[in-house]
Design a protein around this motif. Sequence first.
Motif, PDB file in Angstrom:
ATOM      1  N   GLY A  74      40.559  46.390  41.820  1.00  0.00           N
ATOM      2  CA  GLY A  74      41.606  46.557  40.813  1.00  0.00           C
ATOM      3  C   GLY A  74      41.980  45.241  40.171  1.00  0.00           C
ATOM      4  N   GLY A  75      42.341  44.262  40.994  1.00  0.00           N
ATOM      5  CA  GLY A  75      42.765  42.982  40.447  1.00  0.00           C
ATOM      6  C   GLY A  75      41.626  41.984  40.563  1.00  0.00           C
ATOM      7  N   GLY A  76      41.966  40.735  40.497  1.00  0.00           N
ATOM      8  CA  GLY A  76      40.949  39.709  40.649  1.00  0.00           C
ATOM      9  C   GLY A  76      40.352  39.282  39.329  1.00  0.00           C
ATOM     10  N   ASP A  77      39.264  38.596  39.435  1.00  0.00           N
ATOM     11  CA  ASP A  77      38.614  38.014  38.271  1.00  0.00           C
ATOM     12  C   ASP A  77      37.701  39.041  37.602  1.00  0.00           C
ATOM     13  N   PRO A  78      37.914  39.350  36.332  1.00  0.00           N
ATOM     14  CA  PRO A  78      37.046  40.331  35.669  1.00  0.00           C
ATOM     15  C   PRO A  78      35.628  39.814  35.446  1.00  0.00           C
ATOM     16  N   ARG A  79      35.443  38.498  35.538  1.00  0.00           N
ATOM     17  CA  ARG A  79      34.094  37.961  35.357  1.00  0.00           C
ATOM     18  C   ARG A  79      33.145  38.466  36.435  1.00  0.00           C
ATOM     19  N   ASN A  80      33.669  38.638  37.665  1.00  0.00           N
ATOM     20  CA  ASN A  80      32.825  39.144  38.745  1.00  0.00           C
ATOM     21  C   ASN A  80      32.316  40.544  38.434  1.00  0.00           C
ATOM     22  N   ASP A  81      33.189  41.389  37.897  1.00  0.00           N
ATOM     23  CA  ASP A  81      32.771  42.746  37.549  1.00  0.00           C
ATOM     24  C   ASP A  81      31.754  42.733  36.420  1.00  0.00           C
ATOM     25  N   ILE A  82      31.931  41.869  35.458  1.00  0.00           N
ATOM     26  CA  ILE A  82      30.986  41.780  34.342  1.00  0.00           C
ATOM     27  C   ILE A  82      29.624  41.327  34.839  1.00  0.00           C
ATOM     28  N   ILE A  83      29.614  40.318  35.690  1.00  0.00           N
ATOM     29  CA  ILE A  83      28.349  39.822  36.237  1.00  0.00           C
ATOM     30  C   ILE A  83      27.684  40.896  37.082  1.00  0.00           C
ATOM     31  N   ARG A  84      28.462  41.599  37.918  1.00  0.00           N
ATOM     32  CA  ARG A  84      27.907  42.651  38.767  1.00  0.00           C
ATOM     33  C   ARG A  84      27.294  43.756  37.918  1.00  0.00           C
ATOM     34  N   ARG A  85      27.998  44.168  36.844  1.00  0.00           N
ATOM     35  CA  ARG A  85      27.462  45.231  35.994  1.00  0.00           C
ATOM     36  C   ARG A  85      26.201  44.791  35.261  1.00  0.00           C
TER      37      ARG A  85
END
Length: 187
Positions: free
Chosen positions: A31-42
């Motif tokens: 939910g929270g945290g750095d959105p860059r990690n989600d972008i890189i993972r996707r």
Amino acid sequence: MSSPLLALGKQKLSLRVAQTSVRYAGRQESGGGDPRNDIIRRALYPSNIRNRPSPVGTWRPDVGRRLQRAIPSAQAHETIERAWLLHQRHVRRSRSAELQRKFESVRGAMETLREVAPELYVEANKDEDPRARSAAEMELLKKLKGPEKKAVEARIRGLFPRELRIPTDTPPKNGWVYDFTPVTRIS
């Protein structure tokens, strides 16, 4: 020669792979945290979208049809396999010939060294026990403590020194050791 590609022509494949991706099963989105990690993972691990190839090419729905179109018969497949094995044999023979040439060159150089400088030839071919230590080295080991003693004990004659590091673009994490003095062996 039996192979999975030959079986492609004999059976009708269902060209649909799993309907849903199991890669993200049981994982909850952060939910929270750095959105860059989600972008890189996707970007690195895209989900398997039905009826569409993945962006990195790991999943293609039409791979069965393309294989059947590229290799229409078992005879063509066997011909391709034989050609590949022939290519591998040629590569293996050329490597073996190159190694033989290098070996003969080194042997010729050693023969020349034996004729020109026999004392260097004897020194180059001397059998030496890497674990053997002279009396002077044993006395030095008694005086040394800590990392210096470890360095002398770890050093094996004839091998590349371990304390010499591979040059890198970045400095080490612990910085530079300004008072480093290499441990020398007493022969």
